[in-house]
Design a protein around this motif. Sequence first.
Motif, PDB file in Angstrom:
ATOM      1  N   TYR A  85     -11.697   2.895  10.823  1.00 54.03           N
ATOM      2  CA  TYR A  85     -10.791   3.255  11.910  1.00 54.03           C
ATOM      3  C   TYR A  85     -11.445   4.135  12.956  1.00 54.03           C
ATOM      4  O   TYR A  85     -11.023   4.120  14.120  1.00 54.03           O
ATOM      5  CB  TYR A  85      -9.474   3.849  11.390  1.00 54.03           C
ATOM      6  N   HIS A 104      -8.176  11.302  15.464  1.00 54.85           N
ATOM      7  CA  HIS A 104      -8.403  10.323  14.408  1.00 54.85           C
ATOM      8  C   HIS A 104      -9.156  10.886  13.209  1.00 54.85           C
ATOM      9  O   HIS A 104      -8.928  10.465  12.084  1.00 54.85           O
ATOM     10  CB  HIS A 104      -9.162   9.108  14.961  1.00 54.85           C
ATOM     11  N   ASN A 150      -7.263  13.323   9.153  1.00 53.41           N
ATOM     12  CA  ASN A 150      -7.568  12.653   7.898  1.00 53.41           C
ATOM     13  C   ASN A 150      -8.587  13.423   7.070  1.00 53.41           C
ATOM     14  O   ASN A 150      -8.506  13.467   5.848  1.00 53.41           O
ATOM     15  CB  ASN A 150      -8.116  11.253   8.178  1.00 53.41           C
ATOM     16  N   PRO A 207       0.870  10.706   5.319  1.00 50.75           N
ATOM     17  CA  PRO A 207       1.959   9.727   5.272  1.00 50.75           C
ATOM     18  C   PRO A 207       1.810   8.743   4.124  1.00 50.75           C
ATOM     19  O   PRO A 207       2.802   8.299   3.571  1.00 50.75           O
ATOM     20  CB  PRO A 207       1.846   9.011   6.617  1.00 50.75           C
ATOM     21  N   ARG A 208       0.581   8.435   3.748  1.00 47.18           N
ATOM     22  CA  ARG A 208       0.377   7.446   2.712  1.00 47.18           C
ATOM     23  C   ARG A 208       0.893   7.958   1.375  1.00 47.18           C
ATOM     24  O   ARG A 208       1.628   7.299   0.667  1.00 47.18           O
ATOM     25  CB  ARG A 208      -1.108   7.125   2.591  1.00 47.18           C
ATOM     26  N   THR A 220      -5.795   4.022  12.110  1.00 49.83           N
ATOM     27  CA  THR A 220      -5.891   5.390  11.604  1.00 49.83           C
ATOM     28  C   THR A 220      -4.682   5.706  10.722  1.00 49.83           C
ATOM     29  O   THR A 220      -3.541   5.592  11.179  1.00 49.83           O
ATOM     30  CB  THR A 220      -5.978   6.364  12.784  1.00 49.83           C
ATOM     31  N   PRO A 221      -4.907   6.057   9.456  1.00 51.78           N
ATOM     32  CA  PRO A 221      -3.782   6.181   8.518  1.00 51.78           C
ATOM     33  C   PRO A 221      -2.766   7.262   8.867  1.00 51.78           C
ATOM     34  O   PRO A 221      -1.606   7.152   8.461  1.00 51.78           O
ATOM     35  CB  PRO A 221      -4.463   6.484   7.181  1.00 51.78           C
ATOM     36  N   THR A 222      -3.171   8.296   9.607  1.00 50.98           N
ATOM     37  CA  THR A 222      -2.230   9.386   9.860  1.00 50.98           C
ATOM     38  C   THR A 222      -1.460   9.227  11.168  1.00 50.98           C
ATOM     39  O   THR A 222      -0.677  10.092  11.519  1.00 50.98           O
ATOM     40  CB  THR A 222      -2.969  10.736   9.894  1.00 50.98           C
ATOM     41  N   LEU A 223      -1.710   8.147  11.904  1.00 51.70           N
ATOM     42  CA  LEU A 223      -1.001   7.959  13.173  1.00 51.70           C
ATOM     43  C   LEU A 223      -0.031   6.789  13.060  1.00 51.70           C
ATOM     44  O   LEU A 223      -0.367   5.746  12.511  1.00 51.70           O
ATOM     45  CB  LEU A 223      -2.002   7.660  14.301  1.00 51.70           C
TER      46      LEU A 223
END
Lengths: 320, 670
Positions: free
Chosen positions: A212, A230, A234, A309-310, B106-109
């Motif tokens: 990503y 980004h 994380n 969030p995951r 992007t996992p947090t967005l």
Amino acid sequence: MVRLILRRLGLGLITVALVTGIIFVAIEMLPGDACVAYLERDAVGQRLENCREQLGLNRPAIQRYGLWVGAAIRGDLGVSASGGKDIATLVGDRFRNTLLLALCAIVAGVPLSLFLGVVTALNRDKSADLVVSSIAILAMTIPEFVTATVLIFVFSIWLEWVPGIVMTSAGAPVAAFFPEIVLPTAALTLVMAAHILRTVRSSVIEVMASDYVQMATLKGVPYWQIIFRHVLPNALLPAINVVALTIAWLLGGVVVIEKVFNYPGLGRLMIDAISDRDIPVVQAIALILATVYVAVNLGADVLTLLLNPRLRTLQMRGTR
Amino acid sequence: MEPALIRFDDLSVGFTSRDGRLLPVLRHISLAIAPGETVGLVGESGSGKSTLALAAMGYLKRGLKVISGTVTFAEQHMFSLGGSELERIRGGKLALIPQNSGQSLTPTLRIGAQLTEALRLHSKLDPAQFPARTLDLLRQVRLPDPEAIIARFPHELSGGQQQRVAIAMALAGEPKALLLDEPTTGLDVTTQAHILDLLSDIAQKSGMAMVYVSHDLGAIARVCQRVVVMYAGEIVLEGTPAQIFKNPTHPYARGLLASIPRVSNARLPVALEGRPPAPGEAGQGCAFADRCPIVQPVCRLERPELRAIASGEWLRCHVPELAQGIVMEPMTAPAPVAEASSDTAIFTLSELAISYHQANWFRQLLGQADKSTPTVKDISLTLARGETLGLVGESGSGKSTILKALAGLTPRQSGTIAFDATEDLAANVDHRQPDQRRRIQLVFQNPDESLNPRQTVAEILAQPLRLYFGLSGQALRARMVELLIQVRLGAHYLDRLPSQMSGGEKQRVAIARAFAAEPDVVLCDEVTSALDVSVQAAVLTLLDRLRRERNTAYIFVSHDLAVVRALADRVAVLYQGRLCEIGRASDVYANPAHPYTQVLLSAILEPELAARPKLMAADVQELSPPAKGCACQRRCPLKVGMICETETPPWQTVTPGHSFACHKPNNSMG
């Protein structure tokens, strides 16, 4: 979400409850009791009986456990065996001091190590990274009493910038500890920064290599926006747990540092209580430390849940 | 002729090895892509096709650098642009659709934030219009309920939805050219067909150029106007899909085409032997010389130039006239035997149900039964000795779950598995007899993960041999060498570590490990899906040979229907953990009876120009199977009515041995 947090909170309370049991049993299993320990050679006959009467030691263990826990919940930690002083006040001041030192170290150390972790990662294998990483490893390996001694030697004896040891008494107002607290803070920062820095560094490097981040680059996102939008959200997630462990360690009383700098914190009180065999005080401190540990880790868990969030979705699915 | 939009001019890219040599990954690539044109880049992994596509954006992976040549996009030299100029082009006029969009978001967005970011960077719109435009983009890629999607995080979407979001994001800057880096790899066949349909539609409407990178020749045949075949960092063939897929002039292209299994053909594909040279390994001659069936002395001495030939193709080969002699029909192996070599069943599954739902410990304490809707339900089938049963279905259909239950790795909710007709197989592998364990072996999808990276091949193979046969010393070594020879690897592989082997070699070791136990059944879980087509063909041939020699039964799980066609005697089609159809492979493929089987088969892409996949049903992602009724009620194009939602469909027989579960009357099935 709220249910999940409540669940974690419940588990935390169970942990603390178990800890009280373990502390109590462990102390019960020691030969003798608080009175025997305190009265030493006088622990015979009427004086021993009186002392036991006074501390309530002649009641059955289970009843004493109940009374102790019940009182602790109300904030009453009993009286010390040595001076008959109220433990809550005795421990209260010391705990405040420990909190103060921990806070200083956190305020100085956590942002610094997060920042350096990110900087070293972004300049991976360049001179800035090599220098900072080497210093970090060095600081991590040297025992803290050596670091503390060197700091005292350089900044107090040689440069005469700050006082080398703390002379303020335990009950003094917070302001009185400055500037004496500077060197203990510096010593703690050096010890703790390395762990956080290294976690953050490897985490940032890993995220920078992720698909990503490549995608964000090829989407035309400017470099610093990539880092802040980004990468960091994380990359800093794994750091939360390391920071939490560090904070728990700081609050748990950093015995060696307190001893070297003569700082009136919880750790030193515990050491003194142990050598005095003042069992009620030891018991109370152990309980406080366990609670702090559980609370800080609970806080870290909740924070991770909020920020990732995951994890949030997974966990919610798991508990539904 | 129009000026090229993207132009590679004598581009060479490489990296510096540890011993200081400069090893090229791309060698002297010259290629021009006109506005509005769709060009496909094909080749095995490591051929440099992705590197080439990313180079168009002026981007190289860490460690790579330009050795010579230039890349221009709209007359700008990409590798000499500054950061801010590159940022303006990337994601704007030149956008990328990545291979694995699940990992590229992007996992947090939230999805909305990521799309808005693209708009903010590349759109001239007023920020007030961003929300409306975001929804527009999501609608354009045919995502249902865009209002809900924007509030989601990437991991909350299915693979197909993530890929659509990535496409929407690429479209945000209204690009003139799209680079697609294996955009449908890892997606289910139906999803893949939908995405390709969408992409060609968008390209046609907006006149975008597309560079389509894929190892999937079927996808390339479907969308591209021009195809470029790459090998070892070089272009070896360039032409129209008609030229390249009908009668390719380069021996490598012929080998590649022959190695693809076809749904229409039950024969095993022909493997392309050997492996491509690693960077720096190719000598002065032709890079393909070592694998070429028509290699001539000149090929080893002199590197062929890329030249135009009469048909208008560009070709890099000294002896194209000989290439015509390479037969592309799969013919090495005969069609699989249709009848099982013996009537005795090795596995009998009856009403197997598996649930991943974790029973509440409190309920367990009270002894209450787990009443949740199971992931896999009502699986009753038999596997005969020496038979190959293909289990097909999309991701989430429960294929691998059934294999795990057979292997004793996952608990079952109800049902029984009888082994060898008489023995009842324990649900947990720990409770099985050592001999039962020996007779059931597993081969996993990804040999990188199933082989211990710290063990040599000898240690890997020695384990089952010691455990089941107590071999040691000379006997152990002799048996290991024998096994390696069986899987076409030599004794010199014994001391290698997994990292010192190619993907195909590793999978052979994994197969050798399974066969070391002399099993009666081998459970194959997507064993070829991590491999290149040429390697896949070799592994399929190997599996086929081994079962002939040893009369081993296979349960072969795959999402690739063509692969199953090549190997399986019988096929079972699964949807949402329920059996839809089962029968002999020839019957099921020729005459699919269940609507879902028809949907699946019609969506397959073959490298045939005439083949157009039909999209019969929406590619909705279902999270859990319906509690009652037919499993495919929500996706069925031929739904009968309410009965599909309320009652479990009955089994109907088409021909003996071929049956399907559906409410639809059999005779209307054409």
